[in-house]
Design a protein around this motif. Structure first.
Motif, PDB file in Angstrom:
ATOM      1  N   ARG A 240      51.895  51.163  48.134  1.00  0.00           N
ATOM      2  CA  ARG A 240      52.963  50.397  48.785  1.00  0.00           C
ATOM      3  C   ARG A 240      54.178  50.290  47.869  1.00  0.00           C
ATOM      4  NH1 ARG A 240      48.759  46.456  50.937  1.00  0.00           N
ATOM      5  NH2 ARG A 240      48.285  47.347  52.980  1.00  0.00           N
ATOM      6  N   LYS A 242      55.300  52.356  45.983  1.00  0.00           N
ATOM      7  CA  LYS A 242      56.067  53.605  45.969  1.00  0.00           C
ATOM      8  C   LYS A 242      56.919  53.747  47.218  1.00  0.00           C
ATOM      9  CE  LYS A 242      52.496  56.409  45.028  1.00  0.00           C
ATOM     10  NZ  LYS A 242      51.792  57.665  44.695  1.00  0.00           N
ATOM     11  N   GLY A 243      56.720  52.835  48.176  1.00  0.00           N
ATOM     12  CA  GLY A 243      57.531  52.868  49.388  1.00  0.00           C
ATOM     13  C   GLY A 243      56.851  53.531  50.565  1.00  0.00           C
ATOM     14  N   LEU A 244      55.549  53.751  50.477  1.00  0.00           N
ATOM     15  CA  LEU A 244      54.838  54.354  51.595  1.00  0.00           C
ATOM     16  C   LEU A 244      54.746  53.386  52.764  1.00  0.00           C
ATOM     17  CD1 LEU A 244      53.868  56.440  49.472  1.00  0.00           C
ATOM     18  CD2 LEU A 244      51.666  56.394  50.604  1.00  0.00           C
ATOM     19  N   GLY A 245      54.835  53.944  53.988  1.00  0.00           N
ATOM     20  CA  GLY A 245      54.623  53.133  55.181  1.00  0.00           C
ATOM     21  C   GLY A 245      53.144  52.839  55.347  1.00  0.00           C
ATOM     22  N   GLU A 246      52.842  51.843  56.175  1.00  0.00           N
ATOM     23  CA  GLU A 246      51.455  51.411  56.314  1.00  0.00           C
ATOM     24  C   GLU A 246      50.545  52.520  56.850  1.00  0.00           C
ATOM     25  OE1 GLU A 246      49.965  48.306  55.269  1.00  0.00           O
ATOM     26  OE2 GLU A 246      51.800  48.749  54.170  1.00  0.00           O
ATOM     27  N   MET A 248      50.807  55.703  56.375  1.00  0.00           N
ATOM     28  CA  MET A 248      50.517  56.616  55.265  1.00  0.00           C
ATOM     29  C   MET A 248      49.561  55.970  54.271  1.00  0.00           C
ATOM     30  SD  MET A 248      52.400  59.570  54.827  1.00  0.00           S
ATOM     31  CE  MET A 248      53.493  59.678  53.411  1.00  0.00           C
ATOM     32  N   THR A 252      46.451  58.378  54.104  1.00  0.00           N
ATOM     33  CA  THR A 252      46.276  59.222  52.913  1.00  0.00           C
ATOM     34  C   THR A 252      45.525  58.518  51.793  1.00  0.00           C
ATOM     35  OG1 THR A 252      48.546  58.711  52.371  1.00  0.00           O
ATOM     36  CG2 THR A 252      48.110  60.937  53.067  1.00  0.00           C
ATOM     37  N   HIS A 253      45.707  57.228  51.660  1.00  0.00           N
ATOM     38  CA  HIS A 253      45.102  56.584  50.496  1.00  0.00           C
ATOM     39  C   HIS A 253      43.779  55.895  50.826  1.00  0.00           C
ATOM     40  CE1 HIS A 253      48.205  57.211  47.393  1.00  0.00           C
ATOM     41  NE2 HIS A 253      48.956  57.415  48.450  1.00  0.00           N
ATOM     42  N   ARG A 256      41.058  58.236  52.757  1.00  0.00           N
ATOM     43  CA  ARG A 256      40.563  59.308  51.900  1.00  0.00           C
ATOM     44  C   ARG A 256      39.444  58.785  50.987  1.00  0.00           C
ATOM     45  NH1 ARG A 256      38.953  62.639  49.536  1.00  0.00           N
ATOM     46  NH2 ARG A 256      39.739  64.548  48.578  1.00  0.00           N
TER      47      ARG A 256
ATOM     48  N   ARG B  89      61.287  49.490  52.123  1.00  0.00           N
ATOM     49  CA  ARG B  89      60.537  50.643  51.623  1.00  0.00           C
ATOM     50  C   ARG B  89      61.415  51.623  50.863  1.00  0.00           C
ATOM     51  NH1 ARG B  89      57.665  51.129  56.877  1.00  0.00           N
ATOM     52  NH2 ARG B  89      56.073  49.518  56.629  1.00  0.00           N
ATOM     53  N   ARG B  92      61.497  49.980  47.424  1.00  0.00           N
ATOM     54  CA  ARG B  92      60.223  50.159  46.715  1.00  0.00           C
ATOM     55  C   ARG B  92      60.084  51.615  46.271  1.00  0.00           C
ATOM     56  NH1 ARG B  92      55.869  47.812  51.042  1.00  0.00           N
ATOM     57  NH2 ARG B  92      56.224  45.581  50.775  1.00  0.00           N
TER      58      ARG B  92
END
Ligand SMILES: Nc1ncnc2c1ncn2[C@@H]1O[C@H](COP(=O)(O)OP(=O)(O)O)[C@@H](O)[C@H]1O
Ligand SMILES: [Mg+2]
Lengths: 337, 333
Positions: A240, A242-246, A248, A252-253, A256, B89, B92
């Motif tokens: 989060r 890093k700016g990832l959307g929910e 993603m 991905t995280h 996985r 975002r 961030r």
């Protein structure tokens, strides 16, 4: 990795030999006689000859070794021959494991019955996975939401109500009261038109639904727990940050990581569903492997019971191996040396 | 330091956690500025609200149970606390980078280092695949990871703790942020590795001119690094001063305690010494001075009113009713 797989396969062989010995020994202790199903008027000498010809009078260890040869060499060769249309060795006169009650090769009968079982089991298993994983993920992500609470309630029922109860309940409600679905499964039905296809779907609906409810319950609970474990991990916060959307973050995280044990559980459950089907097949009168096993036990058809039990054991060993290997493929932290 | 315009202005930040045992008042009205290119140290005992304060700025606390109850955090003309999530975002990882304490748990164990670095670039830039990879290699080289190209394929567990933290730093730097928030980045590491990481950050800051907020509970670390220091206690900032001034002339009994009851700058290796007593319960909002039960200078007023953070000298503020220099109550009370 390849080395690990080979080592595991080599280990599986003694395991299977021991399993076969145990199965053989238990059934040898059980009362049973190849002639018990024959008419009582049969003279005693004839009975004795039949026993002799089936090797029933050989010592235990000889019977076992003979059976091992049939199970580990002849039957696999036969299967290979019939798949590839080949003829390895003396394929014409190769000895087979013969069912006492039907006098036909046990494996052939099993393959006749397999499709019925696979249709119902396969459909409910795939359906179960397709429902359980998304439900588990959403329940975890929205923990204690209405969705999660309803899911918890339904899965609790699905998990705690045995299939012989939900199955009979379904028959009473949907077959007897409402008349929507047939109460038993007609395995002679040939699908060749829209109507017969519809009939097939209808007769599959209830057993599939009952089994799916059961499979989904456990799997979605497990998925939910696994996702919950991961949602609170530090790496999710990093993702989060890093700016990832929910979406993603979850796909991905979290997924996985959290689906690794789920995939393993699925692989381990596959042999188990065959066992579970015994009850469901009995309730819905499906002429599959479960029914075959029950009938064979009833008729003291020792070769048939041995073959079926051994096949279940074989599936368990194989899917354990598959589970271990997939775990290693999916989780880079697992090392095999 | 010359007067600079702040790039981050935090005002009256309040964050609470609504738990089964009650409401935890983790941050109780924190205000501070960060100037561009500045190195700001944040110190305080564990549980004093350092992490929650900084994570609240980017709304990275778990919500629920967390809730940002009040406040404002102006960054590049926008309030981070009310910004649409979509816009937040872009801040961030893009404009503000985060480095977390434990690099082992903060990196995803099943994804490669390369993937995790390039992911940031993927979100915030339009670089092509090759350019992204080139940038990732460049970043790994920047933080001193040998064999950078090969390392892209590695998983976190294949690296040592120090290397992992370098990866975290590289990740936070990926999109050249204006601010980096480092939350105890060396606490989980060996002392020698700590020194290396500190060196890397110091270098990078000189090279890139990024502002840094460095959270720690080790005053020794801050001494050689920071321009200015915030001291936190019980979810409040209790003292704020340029680093030399703070060490030479602490104006809050808690800071004095942290420095070792009598501050002696000639003494080498200043370390956090244990202050007698328990950290404050955060289950109520402080209506008196939260440090009062542990304070050697406590007097009546401390138990009646919570002192505000007020400037007592040029650039030096404290939240205390006691005037340490003159050994008497402050503000004529
Ligand atoms: N997720 C949470 N739920 C409940 N309380 C929390 C949570 N996260 C932090 N807190 C509480 O907030 C307070 C401040 O924590 P934190 O900011 O992590 O302290 P530190 O100064 O050590 O970084 C602590 O009392 C902690 O218990
Ligand atoms: Mg912290």
């Amino acid at each position: 990795m390849a080395q690990y797989v080979i080592r595991r396969i080599l280990f599986a062989i003694p395991t299977l030999v021991v399993i076969s010995l145990i199965i053989f020994a238990i059934l040898d202790l059980a009362p049973g006689d190849p002639t018990s199903q024959l008419p009582l008027t049969l003279p005693a000498e004839v009975r004795e000859q039949i026993r002799e010809s089936l090797g029933f009078n050989d010592p235990f260890i000889i019977q076992w070794l003979k059976w091992m040869q049939l199970m580990f060499i002849n039957e696999p060769l036969h299967i290979i021959d019939s798949i590839f249309n080949t003829c390895i060795g003396d394929c014409e006169s190769r000895a087979r494991i013969i069912s006492w009650s039907s006098r036909a090769p046990a494996v052939d009968i099993i393959f006749q019955r397999l499709p019925q079982t696979l249709w119902v089991l396969g459909a409910s298993f795939v359906l179960g996975i397709l429902i359980a994983i998304p439900v588990g993920i959403i329940s975890a992500y929205k923990q204690y939401s209405a969705f999660d609470n309803i899911g918890t309630f339904v899965t609790m029922i699905g998990y705690s109500a045995p299939t012989f109860f939900t199955g009979i309940l379904a028959i009473i409600v949907f077959s007897v009261w409402l008349g929507w679905f047939p109460s038993f499964y007609d395995s002679t039905l040939v699908v060749n038109s829209w109507d017969t296809f519809l009939a097939h779907v209808k007769q599959m609906a209830m057993p599939v639904a009952v089994l799916t409810l059961f499979n989904t319950a456990a799997l979605s609970r497990f998925t939910r727990a696994s996702v919950l474990d991961n949602l609170n991990e530090d790496y999710v916060r990093t993702a989060r940050s890093k700016g990832l959307g929910e979406t993603m973050v979850v796909t991905t995280h979290v997924m996985r990581n959290s689906l690794i044990p789920v995939v393993t559980l699925i692989a381990l459950q596959i042999p188990g569903i065959f066992a579970g089907a015994i009850i469901t097949e009995q309730i819905f009168r499906i002429n599959g492997l479960g029914a075959l096993l029950i009938t064979a036990i009833g008729q003291a058809d020792v070769p048939m019971v041995q073959t079926l039990t051994f096949m279940f054991a074989f599936l368990i060993v194989v899917f354990n191996l598959i589970a271990d290997v997939t775990y290693g493929i999916l989780d880079p932290r697992i090392r095999y040396d | 330091m010359t007067a600079q315009s702040p790039i981050l202005e935090v005002k009256d930040l309040e964050t609470q956690f609504h738990t089964q045992d009650g409401t935890v008042h983790a941050v109780n009205g924190v205000s501070f500025d960060l100037n561009s290119g500045e190195f700001l140290g944040v110190v305080g005992e564990s549980g004093s609200g350092k992490s929650v304060t900084m994570m609240s700025l980017l709304r990275l606390i778990p919500m629920p149970p967390g809730k940002i109850v009040a406040g404002q955090a102006m960054f590049e003309g926008r309030d981070l606390l009310t910004l649409e999530l979509e816009d937040l975002r872009t801040v961030r990882g893009g404009r503000i980078g985060f480095i977390f304490q434990d690099p082992l748990t903060s990196l995803n164990p099943v994804l490669t280092i390369g993937f995790q670095i390039m992911e940031s670039l993927h979100i915030h830039t339009k670089l092509s695949d090759e350019k992204r990879e080139a940038r990732a290699i460049e970043l790994l080289q920047l933080v001193g990871i040998p064999g950078a190209k090969k390392r892209l394929e590695s998983y976190p567990h294949e690296l040592s703790g120090g290397m992992r933290q370098r990866v975290m730093i590289a990740m936070s730097l990926a999109c050249s942020p204006r601010v980096i928030i480092a939350d105890e980045p060396t606490t989980a590491l060996d002392v020698t590795i700590q020194a290396q990481i500190i060196e890397i950050i110091r270098d990078l800051r000189e090279k890139l001119g990024t502002a840094v907020i460095w959270i720690t509970h080790d005053l020794g670390v801050i001494a050689g690094l920071a321009d200015r220091v915030l001291v936190m206690y019980g979810g409040l900032i209790v003292e704020e001063a340029p680093v030399g001034e703070l060490y030479a002339n602490p104006q809050h009994p808690y800071t004095e305690g942290l420095l070792g009851s009598i501050p002696r700058l000639d003494q080498k290796g200043m370390q956090l010494i244990n202050i007698k007593g328990q950290p404050p319960s955060l289950y109520q909002k402080p209506d008196s001075c939260p440090f009062a039960p542990r304070c050697p200078y406590v007097f009546d007023r401390c138990r009646e009113e919570n002192p505000p953070l007020l400037e007592v000298k040029m650039g030096h503020s404290t939240a205390c009713w006691w005037d340490m220099d003159n050994q008497r109550p402050r503000y004529g009370s």
